[in-house]
Design a protein around this motif. Structure first.
Motif, PDB file in Angstrom:
ATOM      1  N   TYR A 287      -3.152 -36.664 -15.058  1.00  0.00           N
ATOM      2  CA  TYR A 287      -2.032 -36.333 -15.921  1.00  0.00           C
ATOM      3  C   TYR A 287      -0.910 -37.349 -15.702  1.00  0.00           C
ATOM      4  O   TYR A 287      -0.808 -37.957 -14.638  1.00  0.00           O
ATOM      5  CB  TYR A 287      -1.473 -34.935 -15.606  1.00  0.00           C
ATOM      6  CG  TYR A 287      -2.394 -33.773 -15.895  1.00  0.00           C
ATOM      7  CD1 TYR A 287      -3.679 -33.953 -16.414  1.00  0.00           C
ATOM      8  CD2 TYR A 287      -1.980 -32.467 -15.641  1.00  0.00           C
ATOM      9  CE1 TYR A 287      -4.514 -32.873 -16.669  1.00  0.00           C
ATOM     10  CE2 TYR A 287      -2.797 -31.376 -15.898  1.00  0.00           C
ATOM     11  CZ  TYR A 287      -4.070 -31.592 -16.407  1.00  0.00           C
ATOM     12  OH  TYR A 287      -4.890 -30.517 -16.660  1.00  0.00           O
TER      13      TYR A 287
ATOM     14  N   ALA B  47       2.347 -33.529  -8.630  1.00  0.00           N
ATOM     15  CA  ALA B  47       3.255 -33.532  -9.770  1.00  0.00           C
ATOM     16  C   ALA B  47       4.656 -33.949  -9.305  1.00  0.00           C
ATOM     17  O   ALA B  47       5.530 -33.120  -9.162  1.00  0.00           O
ATOM     18  CB  ALA B  47       3.310 -32.163 -10.438  1.00  0.00           C
TER      19      ALA B  47
ATOM     20  N   GLY C 165      -1.616 -36.078 -10.754  1.00  0.00           N
ATOM     21  CA  GLY C 165      -0.471 -36.310 -11.631  1.00  0.00           C
ATOM     22  C   GLY C 165       0.262 -37.560 -11.191  1.00  0.00           C
ATOM     23  O   GLY C 165       0.677 -37.673 -10.034  1.00  0.00           O
TER      24      GLY C 165
END
Length: 340
Positions: free
Chosen positions: A162, A69, A99
């Motif tokens: 994501y 992320a 991510g």
């Protein structure tokens, strides 16, 4: 030691972007798991490789998901990303999440000497090709405007993808192709409105909007001194605005707080970082972060978590503040904090 941000989520998912004060990531992952966090996340800009660090965490944990992320789509090819996340997913026994983000010119061009062009098209095709390479046990072929692949064996891994999308077009890409959205510095008061673009694109593609996961980043600071904790968020937001003055990163903040953002950016450009931080209003602190005493921070985080579009808030301890507030923040906002 590098100084990436660290993140942890409450109460269902915890995230961690490689805290600078931690030498043993395996032990850190075990601690986070014991505190009840469901996932650990790493960011990647400069200093550490997300996949290597997450592998260390995965090997010393049993339950927490491990996710990036985020990693950007310029400094690795889609095939490189697919191999990296497939390898991590094997080490983590199926607990990995990929991510992705478009990155920004300073990172991509200044550090990696790669031309930053067509970022949204690159996000689109990277997600498509990575998903194709991961999700099949048969040969994969793909033909896009930027990438092509012919008859390469699929990796047969079920890994969610994501997107950290800010702008409207990138949010449409998220709705069309991604399994989840990782909004960063999108005002919490505007998350529902911003998500409408994601949801509309998903519906146009015949996808079930309810299947899309929304994990907003939440800069967080907990201290017995509530003012000091709030100042951490002020400094973080001022640095964010100042560092990305001509970038979409700042623009998403500017759209919500135009006058305040210009005042902060002007102070930052003048070299007065303290004045820039002071120009961050109380409203902005609460709209972009969670800060205060343990009780105050938990209460605010619970408010964010009840937003109808939010699945799990991903709390991030800002860069350079781990020694001051990092451990206290992680403990205070942990799902098992009441038992600690």
């Amino acid at each position: 030691m590098s100084e990436p941000a660290i993140g942890v989520v409450i109460p269902k998912v915890g995230g961690l972007a490689q805290p600078p004060a931690v030498d043993d990531l395996g032990a850190f992952g075990q601690w986070v798991e014991e505190l009840g966090y469901e996932s650990v996340w790493t960011s990647e800009g400069w200093g550490s490789d997300s996949f290597v660090d997450l592998t260390a965490i995965a090997r010393h944990t049993d339950r927490v998901r491990v996710g990036t992320a985020v990693v950007n789509v310029f400094t690795r090819t889609p095939a490189g990303l697919a191999m990296a996340i497939a390898s991590l997913d094997r080490e983590a026994d199926g607990r990995a999440v990929l991510g992705l983000g478009a990155g920004h010119p300073k990172l991509v061009e200044n550090l990696h000497d790669i031309t930053y062009e067509r970022p949204l098209r690159r996000m689109h095709e990277t997600i498509e090709l990575v998903r194709a390479l991961l999700g099949s046990d048969e040969d994969v072929s793909y033909e896009g405007q930027l990438f092509e692949a012919t008859d390469f064996p699929g990796l047969d891994r079920d890994v969610p993808i994501y997107s950290a999308a800010l702008g409207e077009t990138n949010r449409r890409v998220t709705g069309l192709f991604s399994d989840g959205w990782l909004p960063y510095h999108v005002p919490f008061s505007q998350l529902e409105t911003a998500f409408e673009t994601v949801a509309t694109a998903a519906e146009e593609a015949g996808r079930d909007v309810d299947d899309l996961v929304v994990n907003p980043f939440v800069p967080a600071a907990v201290s017995d001194d509530s003012t000091a904790a709030r100042d951490v968020i002020r400094e973080n937001l001022a640095g964010y605005i100042g560092a990305f003055t001509d970038d979409s990163y700042k623009n998403v903040v500017h759209a919500a707080y135009p006058d305040e953002t210009e005042a902060i950016a002007d102070q930052w450009r003048s070299g007065d970082e303290s004045a820039a931080a002071a120009a961050v209003t109380d409203e902005m602190v609460d709209d972009f972060g969670v800060a205060g005493t343990a009780e105050e921070a938990r209460e605010r985080l619970d408010e964010i978590a009840t937003n109808p579009v939010v699945d799990v808030p991903l709390v991030v301890v800002p860069h350079g503040t781990y020694d001051a507030v990092g451990e206290a923040t992680i403990r205070a906002l942990a799902p098992n904090s009441g038992n600690d």
